[in-house]
Design a protein around this motif. Structure first.
Motif, short mmCIF file in Angstrom:
data_model
loop_
_atom_site.label_atom_id
_atom_site.label_comp_id
_atom_site.label_asym_id
_atom_site.label_seq_id
_atom_site.Cartn_x
_atom_site.Cartn_y
_atom_site.Cartn_z
N ASN A 190 37.48 40.01 43.75
CA ASN A 190 37.95 39.91 42.35
C ASN A 190 37.80 38.48 41.81
O ASN A 190 38.35 38.16 40.76
N GLY A 191 37.03 37.64 42.53
CA GLY A 191 36.73 36.29 42.04
C GLY A 191 35.32 36.21 41.48
O GLY A 191 34.84 37.17 40.86
N ILE A 192 34.64 35.09 41.72
CA ILE A 192 33.32 34.88 41.14
C ILE A 192 32.20 35.00 42.18
O ILE A 192 31.17 35.60 41.92
N LEU A 193 32.40 34.42 43.39
CA LEU A 193 31.35 34.40 44.40
C LEU A 193 31.77 35.24 45.60
O LEU A 193 32.59 34.83 46.40
N PHE A 194 31.22 36.46 45.70
CA PHE A 194 31.58 37.35 46.81
C PHE A 194 30.32 38.06 47.28
O PHE A 194 29.22 37.78 46.81
N ASN A 195 30.49 38.99 48.21
CA ASN A 195 29.33 39.61 48.85
C ASN A 195 28.57 40.54 47.91
O ASN A 195 29.16 41.29 47.14
N TYR A 196 27.24 40.48 47.98
CA TYR A 196 26.29 41.46 47.45
C TYR A 196 26.07 41.40 45.95
O TYR A 196 24.95 41.41 45.49
N TYR A 197 27.13 41.38 45.15
CA TYR A 197 26.94 41.46 43.71
C TYR A 197 26.95 40.09 43.05
O TYR A 197 27.63 39.18 43.51
N SER A 198 26.22 39.99 41.94
CA SER A 198 26.22 38.77 41.13
C SER A 198 27.20 38.92 39.98
O SER A 198 27.41 40.03 39.48
N THR A 199 27.76 37.80 39.55
CA THR A 199 28.55 37.80 38.32
C THR A 199 27.88 36.89 37.31
O THR A 199 27.02 36.08 37.65
N ARG A 200 28.26 37.04 36.06
CA ARG A 200 27.83 36.12 35.01
C ARG A 200 29.06 35.38 34.51
O ARG A 200 30.18 35.86 34.68
N PHE A 201 28.83 34.23 33.85
CA PHE A 201 29.98 33.52 33.30
C PHE A 201 30.69 34.38 32.25
O PHE A 201 31.90 34.25 32.04
N SER A 202 29.93 35.30 31.60
CA SER A 202 30.58 36.15 30.60
C SER A 202 31.51 37.18 31.24
O SER A 202 32.33 37.80 30.56
N ASP A 203 31.39 37.37 32.59
CA ASP A 203 32.31 38.28 33.28
C ASP A 203 33.67 37.65 33.51
O ASP A 203 34.62 38.34 33.91
N ILE A 204 33.78 36.34 33.32
CA ILE A 204 35.02 35.65 33.66
C ILE A 204 35.97 35.75 32.48
O ILE A 204 36.07 34.86 31.64
N GLN A 205 36.66 36.88 32.42
CA GLN A 205 37.52 37.17 31.27
C GLN A 205 38.73 36.24 31.21
O GLN A 205 39.27 36.00 30.14
N ASP A 206 39.18 35.75 32.37
CA ASP A 206 40.33 34.84 32.37
C ASP A 206 39.98 33.47 31.82
O ASP A 206 40.87 32.65 31.58
N GLY A 207 38.68 33.21 31.63
CA GLY A 207 38.25 31.92 31.11
C GLY A 207 37.75 31.02 32.22
O GLY A 207 38.33 30.98 33.30
N GLN A 208 36.66 30.30 31.95
CA GLN A 208 36.08 29.43 32.98
C GLN A 208 37.02 28.30 33.36
O GLN A 208 36.92 27.77 34.46
#
Lengths: 327, 146
Positions: A190-208
């Motif tokens: 449920n964070g930003i850097l984890f196994n297998y999947y990529s996230t985008r900065f736009s996925d960070i709903q709590d704010g960068q």
């Protein structure tokens, strides 16, 4: 022989001399810790600069690729289907730090890696994984730069599956478990850097500015199943993600209180590096806390006494909580 | 006469030096120890963690379980207050799950430890504990039944 012994001659008695020595000793004793503190502060600053470099590298990667790299890349038939749709073919791929090498002036190292066809521990790739990259290290660490998994830093002692260059930085997987169905590499961080999947900065709903990107980690001594004493920890080539579930300087880390004389799997199992992974978390050799960098690139020193709920809120990318820890 | 004054000065200096040593933690903690068993059998190899809840302040605490016993003493022990408790226990598995690995790699992965307790003791834990400040060491025993 001249008789110059004269009780009226000006001089020091033994007592006076001893008292002066004692006072000087006390003054030096007061000064030395202060000097050590300043030196440690300098090392901590260098460490936080490197965290900032790494976060800028990730931001540049995101600009170039429109998404962040996965924190690590591991798929296994051992994953239960409840952990999400992962490949059924085994693949042991590359972590976030390997993907950002071109953005930390490591182009030559990056081009020596065959990202497409080989696992990180096969053939020429293993030479790359045993290459120490200063950017990912913290100089406060007494073991800084020593190779992991085999032989306490003696270089290239074992087979091509051993000796990996360490990293004192781990991606923040989130606040949930690193394990899925008993297998390390939960693809649903449920964070930003984890196994297998990529996230985008736009996925960070709590704010960068409210979400942790990378945190500090340390090594622990242990025993390799076939190679004897060895260091275990995070290596930049893969696996360098951690969860906040173990806190900062948590009970399974050094210097957080890990009792290295207790090895619960002596005799059976004997897979000490798996034990490292099951207990580890974020930790550092700086006094009282560890460096973290947020997704906005700002480096913060988080106390080891931080409330667990506050730390978990910082780790989630879209937990919906409002963090005021740094505002 | 001088030496008496000087030794007085020494005492003052030493007491100033020692005054810097004190507990600066923002929470109270108690050393917690006890036994852990599952279906009556002591857990040989595991981990116990205390997560503060219901307004209890402080970080996660815990330690390893060996031969059915644990003791939490680092950072002063477990923060005083209410906690949810997560317990994991591990047993060795065969290398079967990684049979598609090259042999030299499979050797590294062999003997993987698998967590065998039900999720109600860890991931979705129902276990709770209250830690008091009055005692110096507090005993907590967990007799887990599926």
């Amino acid at each position: 022989m001249q008789t110059t012994l004269n009780s009226n001659r000006p001089g020091f008695t033994l007592v006076e001399l001893l008292v002066v020595i004692a006072i000087i000793g006390i003054l030096v004793g007061m000064l030395l810790p202060a000097v050590q503190q300043v030196r440690e502060a300098a090392r901590r600053t260098q460490c936080s600069n490197r965290f900032r470099q790494a976060s800028i590298a990730l931001q540049n990667y995101e600009s170039a690729n429109k998404e962040l790299p996965p924190g690590m890349f591991f798929t296994s038939t051992a994953f239960p289907s409840s952990c999400g749709p992962v490949d059924t073919s085994f693949y042991n791929g590359w972590g976030w730090a390997a993907k950002v090498l071109p953005f930390v002036e490591q182009n030559n190292l990056a081009s020596s890696i065959n990202f497409r066809t080989d696992n990180y521990f096969n053939n020429a790739n293993w030479k790359a994984t045993a290459t120490v990259v200063e950017t990912f290290l913290c100089p406060s660490n007494p073991e800084a730069g020593a190779l992991l998994e085999c032989c306490s830093g003696k270089s290239n002692g074992g087979s091509a599956t051993q000796d990996r260059a360490p990293s004192n930085m781990a991606g923040v997987h989130g606040s949930n478990s690193l394990f899925c169905g008993g297998v390390r590499g939960n693809p649903e961080g449920n964070g930003i850097l984890f196994n297998y999947y990529s996230t985008r900065f736009s996925d960070i709903q709590d704010g960068q500015s409210n979400t942790l990107l990378i945190g500090e980690v340390t090594e622990v001594p242990g025993s390799h199943p076939s190679q004897g004493p060895a260091l275990f920890g995070n290596f930049w080539s893969n696996w360098a993600v951690q969860s906040t579930i173990e806190g900062v300087n948590g009970p399974g880390t050094m210097p957080g209180g890990r009792d290295i004389t207790i090895d619960p799997i002596d005799g059976v199992g004997e897979n000490r590096h798996n034990e490292y992974w099951r207990e580890a978390g974020f930790s550092s050799w700086h006094p009282g806390g560890a460096n973290f960098v947020l997704a906005d690139g700002s480096v913060h020193y988080i106390s080891e006494n931080i409330d667990q709920s506050a730390l978990d809120n910082l780790a989630t990318r879209d937990g919906g909580e409002s963090n005021n820890a740094f505002n | 006469m001088h030496s008496i004054r000087l030794s007085g000065l020494l005492v003052v200096c030493v007491s100033i030096l020692l005054s810097g040593c004190g507990d600066t933690r923002p929470f109270q903690a108690t050393i917690v120890h006890g036994s852990v068993s599952f279906q009556g059998t002591p857990i040989q190899n595991g981990e116990i963690r205390f997560y503060p809840k219901d307004g209890t302040k402080g970080p996660v605490s815990g330690g390893p379980i060996k031969d059915g016993r644990f003791e939490v003493k680092t950072k002063g022990g477990v923060p005083v207050g209410n906690h949810s408790v997560k317990i994991q226990a591990f047993q060795t598995t065969t290398a079967k799950q990684n049979e598609d690995l090259p042999p030299e790699v499979a050797a590294d992965f062999s003997g993987d430890l698998q967590q065998f307790l039900p999720q109600k003791f860890n991931t979705n834990t129902e276990l709770t504990a209250e830690v008091f400040s009055s005692e110096k060491r507090q005993q907590l025993d967990f007799d887990l039944q599926d």
